[in-house]
Design a protein around this motif. Structure first.
Motif, PDB file in Angstrom:
ATOM      1  N   THR A  85       0.828  -1.198   0.000  1.00  0.00           N
ATOM      2  CA  THR A  85       0.000   0.000   0.000  1.00  0.00           C
ATOM      3  C   THR A  85       0.863   1.249   0.000  1.00  0.00           C
ATOM      4  O   THR A  85       0.521   2.246  -0.609  1.00  0.00           O
ATOM      5  N   SER A  88       2.297   1.912  -3.528  1.00  0.00           N
ATOM      6  CA  SER A  88       1.299   2.252  -4.533  1.00  0.00           C
ATOM      7  C   SER A  88       0.911   3.729  -4.467  1.00  0.00           C
ATOM      8  O   SER A  88       0.233   4.232  -5.330  1.00  0.00           O
ATOM      9  N   ASN A  89       1.342   4.432  -3.431  1.00  0.00           N
ATOM     10  CA  ASN A  89       1.073   5.858  -3.358  1.00  0.00           C
ATOM     11  C   ASN A  89       1.817   6.654  -4.403  1.00  0.00           C
ATOM     12  O   ASN A  89       1.311   7.613  -4.948  1.00  0.00           O
ATOM     13  N   VAL A  95      -4.956   0.806 -12.073  1.00  0.00           N
ATOM     14  CA  VAL A  95      -5.633  -0.287 -11.383  1.00  0.00           C
ATOM     15  C   VAL A  95      -5.577  -1.556 -12.229  1.00  0.00           C
ATOM     16  O   VAL A  95      -5.276  -2.638 -11.732  1.00  0.00           O
ATOM     17  N   ILE A 137      -3.397   4.018  -9.354  1.00  0.00           N
ATOM     18  CA  ILE A 137      -3.791   3.448  -8.067  1.00  0.00           C
ATOM     19  C   ILE A 137      -3.558   4.444  -6.924  1.00  0.00           C
ATOM     20  O   ILE A 137      -4.271   4.442  -5.914  1.00  0.00           O
ATOM     21  N   LEU A 140      -6.641   6.408  -5.646  1.00  0.00           N
ATOM     22  CA  LEU A 140      -7.794   5.725  -5.065  1.00  0.00           C
ATOM     23  C   LEU A 140      -7.857   5.978  -3.567  1.00  0.00           C
ATOM     24  O   LEU A 140      -6.865   6.326  -2.926  1.00  0.00           O
ATOM     25  N   GLN A 144     -10.697   1.431  -1.814  1.00  0.00           N
ATOM     26  CA  GLN A 144     -10.630   1.032  -3.235  1.00  0.00           C
ATOM     27  C   GLN A 144      -9.304   0.366  -3.538  1.00  0.00           C
ATOM     28  O   GLN A 144      -9.225  -0.594  -4.310  1.00  0.00           O
ATOM     29  N   ARG A 145      -8.246   0.873  -2.904  1.00  0.00           N
ATOM     30  CA  ARG A 145      -6.923   0.322  -3.160  1.00  0.00           C
ATOM     31  C   ARG A 145      -6.848  -1.127  -2.655  1.00  0.00           C
ATOM     32  O   ARG A 145      -6.313  -1.997  -3.330  1.00  0.00           O
ATOM     33  N   GLN A 146      -7.413  -1.387  -1.486  1.00  0.00           N
ATOM     34  CA  GLN A 146      -7.384  -2.748  -0.960  1.00  0.00           C
ATOM     35  C   GLN A 146      -8.207  -3.686  -1.839  1.00  0.00           C
ATOM     36  O   GLN A 146      -7.858  -4.845  -2.030  1.00  0.00           O
ATOM     37  N   THR A 148      -8.406  -3.377  -4.976  1.00  0.00           N
ATOM     38  CA  THR A 148      -7.534  -3.648  -6.128  1.00  0.00           C
ATOM     39  C   THR A 148      -6.625  -4.845  -5.830  1.00  0.00           C
ATOM     40  O   THR A 148      -6.451  -5.725  -6.679  1.00  0.00           O
TER      41      THR A 148
END
Lengths: 247, 360
Positions: A85, A88-89, A95, A137, A140, A144-146, A148
């Motif tokens: 996580t 992905s920032n 996505v 991503i 999000l 939403q990211r989780q 994904t």
């Protein structure tokens, strides 16, 4: 019913510090196991041992019947870490690209074909983020990211999900939706191992709980967990040590 | 959130398509240019072969020089008619592709300074080359020194990889140690052996880049490494992307993470030594990092970011080289300044914060 993960007398230490000691437990295929314990209790280490990210100092771990170190069907395990996580920032990955990664262990060096794309589309639909497919991503929300990352595991056709505190930083509503999604996936036969510090959430969704603080304090269904003193013992041990240090 | 919804309107999709078309067109042009430059490097080599192959190659070579002459007439300059300049442009075009290509993965692995470190180990490689050449009685030409730099830098890359695995991070400390340590070795070796061996070494040329002496062999080495690196990235794109994005998940998926890491870092070493000929030890990392950072401000997907970084890198190299050749300025500095202007423009255009991209 066969066993997805079998942990036997496992001990693991970081140098001198023992993180996991003499833990034995089995996760049946299709079950939903919650791992709980105080901070630094070795939950993440145990999860890593279970999926073969770390090798035990002693004892053995078997994944779907094979020794975890030799297990090579990586696509069967969907893993969501907190570190994923973080990265992905900042990294511009859409996505769709992130979910397509679930197909990478299947395709190897080959180009993903239409059937791979179809599985990605299905996974995006399944976790309800098809409309976000082309979005980076990093833009999000946490929830939403989780989703994904869950979609990535679904695209991989994983039958074991290993989730390390997946809803840290996710708002309450999205969190409820997320756990309902996990319930649905579990009902469809996917085995789930979940680290979660919130006892209420855990007892509502999982069907068995392993309570850990270096050693395993309890492993059984949620009812037996709630009736036991495991949580007081596991968390209390740390408390006692602290009170010894500061009389 | 209001911004997010705006993107999914029909209008947004239309401009997205236009953007994609522009990107692919730019990439196509870059590809054609690269093919032409690889062709130049090939005929530059083959024209000395005896027989019909050699004469055909010489004919094509003359065509390249003639095109350079036409370019000169159009621009009112007198630089492109020289085969030496075409070699510089060829080297520039090729490193303008492979530099940002590997750089984009490095930036997102938070390994931005690896390029700088490996350039410094390459300097130590040059110094080792001086010693080896001196002791074995080789001429110690620039090409031989660069060849030794390739080898030393690749070995250092694997050493750095081991060090970071051992210390469990791409932290600043191993980087700082290897970076300064190899430079120290380089300066010591050169001072100790410079007077004893009959080899003239142009330290400034290696440090700051020296386009005036981009050699036939140097260009050929860059041509070979470009083909190899581009082929390897295409072949292993998915694996590189996965380990860059989520190394632990890639490990769980049973990818050979260590193998791909080693491949990436050795490729970086090779690219750095190739690009060093134009940019010099000190500036070469900029070509890997800056276009990638600019592209990351704008890219909506990783693929798009990779395309944009190659485009930014290419335009920076071509513009920088043009300024350098026409105004007789240092090429490395010109290329990096142009790249930074792109980066600033990308930051201003983009709605992403700079702080998200950690560079250490």
């Amino acid at each position: 019913m066969s066993t997805a993960v079998e942990v036997e007398d496992v001990t693991f230490a970081y140098g001198e510090t023992v993180a996991v000691e003499d833990v034995s437990l089995a996760v049946e295929e299709g079950s939903f196991l919650g791992l709980i314990g105080p901070n630094g209790s070795g939950k993440t280490t145990l999860l890593h041992l279970m999926i073969g990210l770390k090798q035990p100092d002693s004892g053995s771990v078997r994944l779907f019947g094979e020794p975890a170190a030799e297990f090579d069907e990586g696509e069967r395990i969907g893993y969501v870490s907190q570190r994923a996580t973080d990265r992905s920032n900042s990294m511009p990955v859409s996505v769709r690209e992130a979910v397509l990664m679930g197909r990478f262990p299947h395709v190897g060096h080959r180009r993903p074909g239409p059937e791979d794309q179809q599985l990605v589309d299905d996974a995006l639909e399944r976790v309800d983020i098809a409309d976000l497919a082309e979005r980076p991503i990093g833009k999000l929300s946490g929830g939403q990211r989780q989703r994904t990352f869950i979609a990535r595991a679904l695209a991989a056709e994983a039958d074991l999900l290993a989730l390390d505190e997946p809803t840290v930083g996710v708002d309450a509503d999205s969190r409820t939706d997320f756990y309902n999604l996990l319930d649905e996936l579990n009902d469809q036969g996917i085995t789930i191992i979940l680290i979660e510090h919130d006892v209420d959430i855990l007892t509502e969704h999982v069907d068995s709980i392993a309570c850990l603080n270096r050693k395993l304090y309890h492993h059984g269904d949620t009812v037996s967990f709630l009736e036991s003193d495991a949580i007081a013992e596991a968390y209390g041990t740390t408390g006692k040590i602290v009170s010894h240090d500061h009389p | 959130m209001s911004l997010d919804t705006a993107e999914s309107t029909v209008d947004g999709q239309g401009s997205g398509r236009a953007r994609r078309t522009v990107e692919l067109a730019g990439l196509g042009l870059t590809g054609i240019l690269a093919a032409l430059m690889l062709g130049f490097s090939l005929v530059d080599w083959l024209r000395f072969v005896a027989g019909p192959t050699g004469s055909i190659a010489a004919g094509i070579f003359d065509q390249y020089v003639a095109v350079g002459g036409v370019l000169d007439t159009l621009l009112g300059t007198r630089v492109f008619e020289s085969p030496g300049t075409i070699r510089i442009v060829a080297t520039g075009v090729l490193i303008g592709i492979v530099g940002p290509l590997v750089g984009t993965f490095l930036v997102h692995r938070q390994m931005a300074l690896i390029g700088e470190t490996l350039a410094h180990t390459a300097f130590a490689g040059v110094a080792v080359g001086v010693v080896v050449a001196g002791l074995t009685g080789m001429a110690g030409t620039r090409d031989q020194l660069i060849f030794v730099a390739f080898i030393v830098s690749a070995i250092a890359a694997l050493g750095l990889q081991w060090l970071t695995e051992y210390t469990d991070s791409y932290g600043d400390v191993p980087i700082a140690i290897v970076l300064t340590g190899s430079f120290a070795v380089g300066t010591l070796l050169i001072s100790m052996f410079r007077d004893r061996l009959a080899i003239g070494i142009d330290i400034e040329g290696f440090l700051f880049g020296q386009i005036a002496i981009v050699t036939v062999e140097g260009t050929r080495m860059v041509a070979v490494l470009t083909v190899a690196v581009v082929a390897l990235v295409i072949l292993n794109y998915k694996q590189f992307l996965f380990i860059t994005f989520d190394e632990q998940a890639a490990r769980v998926a049973r990818l050979n993470v260590r193998g791909y890491n080693s491949l990436l870092i050795v490729m970086t070493a090779v690219v750095v030594v190739g690009a060093m000929q134009i940019l010099g030890v000190i500036l070469v990392a900029g070509l890997l990092v800056i276009p990638a950072a600019a592209a990351s401000q704008l890219g909506k997907s990783f693929r798009e970011t990779l395309y944009l970084s190659v485009l930014f890198g290419q335009v920076s190299v071509l513009t920088g080289l043009f300024i350098a050749l026409v105004a007789s300025l240092p090429a490395g500095g010109s290329i990096i300044i142009v790249a930074i202007l792109f980066y600033i423009a990308a930051v201003l255009v983009s709605d992403r914060s700079v702080g998200q991209l950690s560079i250490h």
